[in-house]
Design an enzyme around this catalytic site. Sequence first.
Site, PDB file in Angstrom:
ATOM      1  N   GLY A  88       0.796  -1.224   0.000  1.00 17.43           N
ATOM      2  CA  GLY A  88       0.000   0.000   0.000  1.00 17.43           C
ATOM      3  C   GLY A  88       0.822   1.265   0.000  1.00 17.43           C
ATOM      4  N   LYS A 109      10.007   2.103   0.690  1.00 14.58           N
ATOM      5  CA  LYS A 109       8.831   2.216   1.554  1.00 14.58           C
ATOM      6  C   LYS A 109       8.465   3.690   1.715  1.00 14.58           C
ATOM      7  CE  LYS A 109       7.120   0.226   5.887  1.00 14.58           C
ATOM      8  NZ  LYS A 109       7.481  -0.687   7.005  1.00 14.58           N
ATOM      9  N   ASP A 248       0.397 -11.613   6.509  1.00 11.86           N
ATOM     10  CA  ASP A 248       1.048 -10.834   5.458  1.00 11.86           C
ATOM     11  C   ASP A 248       2.372 -10.242   5.929  1.00 11.86           C
ATOM     12  OD1 ASP A 248      -1.040  -9.264   6.954  1.00 11.86           O
ATOM     13  OD2 ASP A 248       0.000  -7.589   6.006  1.00 11.86           O
TER      14      ASP A 248
END
EC number: 2.7.7.-
Length: 480
Positions: A88, A109, A248
């Site tokens: 995301g 990131k 995850d």
Amino acid sequence: MTLSFTAHWRDELPATYTALLPTPLKNARLIWYNDKLAQQLAIPASLFDVTNGAGVWGGETLLPGMSPVAQVYSGHQFGVWAGQLGDGRGILLGEQLLADGSTLDWHLKGAGLTPYSRMGDGRAVLRSTIRESLASEAMHYLGIPTTRALSIVTSDTPVQRETQEAGAMLMRLAQSHMRFGHFEHFYYRREPEKVQQLADFAIRHYWPQWQDAPEKYDLWFEEVAARTGRLIADWQTIGFAHGVMNTDNMSILGLTIDYGPFGFLDDYDPGFIGNHSDHQGRYRFDNQPSVALWNLQRLAQTLTPFIEIDALNRALDRYQDALLTRYGQRMRQKLGFFTEQKDDNVLLNELFSLMAREGSDYTRTFRMLSHTEQQSASSPLRDTFIDRAAFDGWFDRYRARLRTEAVDDALRQQQMQSVNPAVVLRNWLAQRAIDAAEQGDMAELHRLHEILRQPFIDRDDDYASRPPEWGKRLEVSCSS
């Protein structure tokens, strides 16, 4: 030397990603990079000499051969099926090709919105990138499998969390970012052929010795389970609580990944909860071994189309064996035992009971114990206990156990001091570096990184001390 990048993931697993470019930050600037890791990977120093912008470290440019993608995966979060998740706020820029033929993911990131951002903004903040850089490097130098941190960029982009913070980016490196959740994604989409493609990819690139073995899938999953068991044992013995062990966030390679609301134990508290959002204590310190097994069971379920149930169960048993074996080995090393004896667990559990009762500092207790002299009935550790009689009784039994070993004090102390760190990344140390960095002072960030590279050296400053009052039980959340 020119860096070489490949794109195995993009080329071989087309259903698992969306190709896209990073979204740069406003007035981005490089504030830290991992010089030692850069040297090991032959990354030219000139890449870090960025005076105008942040270059590849801020997603403003790409290096030749990079093919950025955001990966899709799903997962169970806090024990509940969460459906589709994915990168995301992170983008896999490319895979560096190393001299031995292996590859290393470069994952940026905080790189901006992706199709998998859901309700998020695709950003990371300075606070969280500093915490992850410190934690991953601390774990590496403690000898625990982990992703690595290569660089941090800050910016003038405002990002709203609990308060408004500075947007930042972290370059994270890992042999692979393949997660349990990748397999879950396609299993629950009823696409077993893609689950098998993921397994084939993992074997081809990370366990090539099994490519032609008839039982390659059995061998592979058994090794995944064993690596997970050894990793959890390492966490438990060093006193590390991950905080958010969703499926995850579990690595197929047995790496510590996704540092968020983590914490190293200060006082010994087996029920320690690092994540203040974990209201039920699912991911508390002493529940980590059970959660990892539960997560492996979820992964095993996705493999049922091509691995027999008996083989899956054998692999899950292998997890338990690997966990207990590694844990026993590590704890005996921490106690200075070179042989295994039947009452060792009794002695260890008696110490843990004492520590829990007294609120003893986990790291300092074992570090001080590593200075024990076999023939001396006194110990500096004694002064840290209120119930001296209880400690004296335990310490007498402990010294009697040491006398059963044909090892002198010097060798035993050397072993103990090589596994019992003087310094771990306590939350308050990270917070002090963050507070300074948010005011534009990066000196403490750099200093702390240097100190964490030598965790087994005794120190007489506050890096090896118990936390001050303000630093006890600092609350951290997933945004951390």
